[in-house]
Design an enzyme around this catalytic site. Structure first.
Site, short mmCIF file in Angstrom:
data_model
loop_
_atom_site.label_atom_id
_atom_site.label_comp_id
_atom_site.label_asym_id
_atom_site.label_seq_id
_atom_site.Cartn_x
_atom_site.Cartn_y
_atom_site.Cartn_z
N LYS A 1 64.30 55.20 98.34
CA LYS A 1 64.44 56.66 98.29
C LYS A 1 63.22 57.32 98.93
CE LYS A 1 64.84 56.48 93.85
NZ LYS A 1 65.10 56.69 92.41
N THR B 1 63.18 69.54 89.87
CA THR B 1 63.80 68.28 90.27
C THR B 1 63.62 67.17 89.24
OG1 THR B 1 61.78 67.71 91.47
CG2 THR B 1 63.54 68.79 92.73
N GLY C 1 64.37 64.45 86.76
CA GLY C 1 65.55 63.64 86.49
C GLY C 1 66.33 63.19 87.70
N THR C 2 65.81 63.42 88.90
CA THR C 2 66.58 63.05 90.09
C THR C 2 66.85 61.55 90.18
OG1 THR C 2 64.49 63.06 91.32
CG2 THR C 2 65.89 65.00 91.52
N GLY C 3 65.84 60.73 89.88
CA GLY C 3 66.03 59.29 89.98
C GLY C 3 67.04 58.76 88.98
N CYS C 4 66.94 59.22 87.74
CA CYS C 4 67.90 58.82 86.70
C CYS C 4 69.30 59.25 87.09
CB CYS C 4 67.53 59.45 85.37
SG CYS C 4 65.85 59.13 84.79
#
Length: 266
Positions: A173, A204, A206-209
């Site tokens: 990512k 932003t 929590g984007t990875g989760c």
């Protein structure tokens, strides 16, 4: 029957990331979300104020309780906190006939550590080898491989280094790079470059989760890895665009944006 997806991760009391973000994402994408809590955090828009790990026995019991009765079509991992939990979860996934999306969470959005340094080797040698897709961001790539990516040109090297640990696919990512939000998905043979506009939105959390959970949801629906990741990227891009202020710090993405505006890949 609705596809079932199991998240194995920590709780975010602020609701923007962790188990809470995972379950919101799964609901928005039309799958039944289930959870194994690995740790409890005191967390808000400003950062993480405390972390309490659950015993390995509690993690194992939650997992077995869900899988042995209900079954799963996909598993997603997030915050695992310590080596003992990493190793237990890797063993459980290895014995489960379902694709696994591993988000090797190392630090929070605010830079707070969420994985003990002593657990990194267990992630490399035990968890990544059982992953269908590993989804590290550039900070996690540096933690795991020592490679620091400063431009798009370095993403192939990063992907190769992650794939060397054994996952079938690596999604590198590149959201921390300047310019458009670009990710690289590869299995070492084929490449998929995924691009999206960068929105002027600081909320932003929590984007990875959210992305990893969206991938798991799409895999549970029977989509291929490239299809699942592409659709999940569309979903999280919309969630980032709709991110909103919460508290005095960094707000969350809007997991429910698609419920009123149309869900990609629903």
């Amino acid at each position: 029957m609705r596809p079932t997806v199991l998240t194995v991760a920590g709780s975010d009391s602020g609701g923007g990331a962790g188990i809470q973000a995972d379950l919101k994402t799964m609901l928005a994408l039309g799958v039944h979300g289930m959870s194994v809590v690995t740790a409890v955090t005191a967390q808000n828009s400003l950062g993480v104020q405390g972390v309490w790990e659950l015993p390995v026995e509690a993690v194992r019991a939650q997992y077995r309780s869900v899988v042995d009765d209900i079954g799963v079509r996909a598993v997603k991992t997030g915050m695992l906190s310590c080596a003992a939990v990493v190793e237990a979860v890797a063993e459980l996934i290895a014995g489960t006939d379902a694709p696994a999306v591993v988000d090797p969470v190392g630090v929070s959005k605010h830079g707070d550590p969420l994985l003990a340094a002593s657990a990194l080797d267990s992630v490399r040698t035990r968890l990544l080898p059982v992953a269908t897709v590993a989804t590290p961001n550039l900070d996690e790539v540096a933690q795991l491989t020592g490679i620091r990516v400063v431009s798009e040109d370095g993403m192939r090297e990063a992907a190769a280094a992650v794939l060397a640990f054994g996952p079938r696919w690596a999604l590198i990512k590149g959201g921390h790079l300047p310019g458009e939000a670009v990710d690289l998905l590869t299995d070492g043979t084929e490449e998929h470059w995924l691009r999206a506009p960068r929105y002027d939105n600081r909320h932003t959390h929590g984007t990875g989760c959210t992305l990893a959970s969206a991938i798991a949801a799409q895999l549970a629906k029977g989509r291929s890895v490239p299809e699942a990741v592409t659709t999940a990227k569309e979903y999280v891009t919309g969630a980032i665009a709709a991110g909103f202020a919460l508290g005095a710090g960094i707000g969350p993405v809007d997991h429910g944006w698609a419920l009123t505006r149309g869900t990609p890949g629903a």
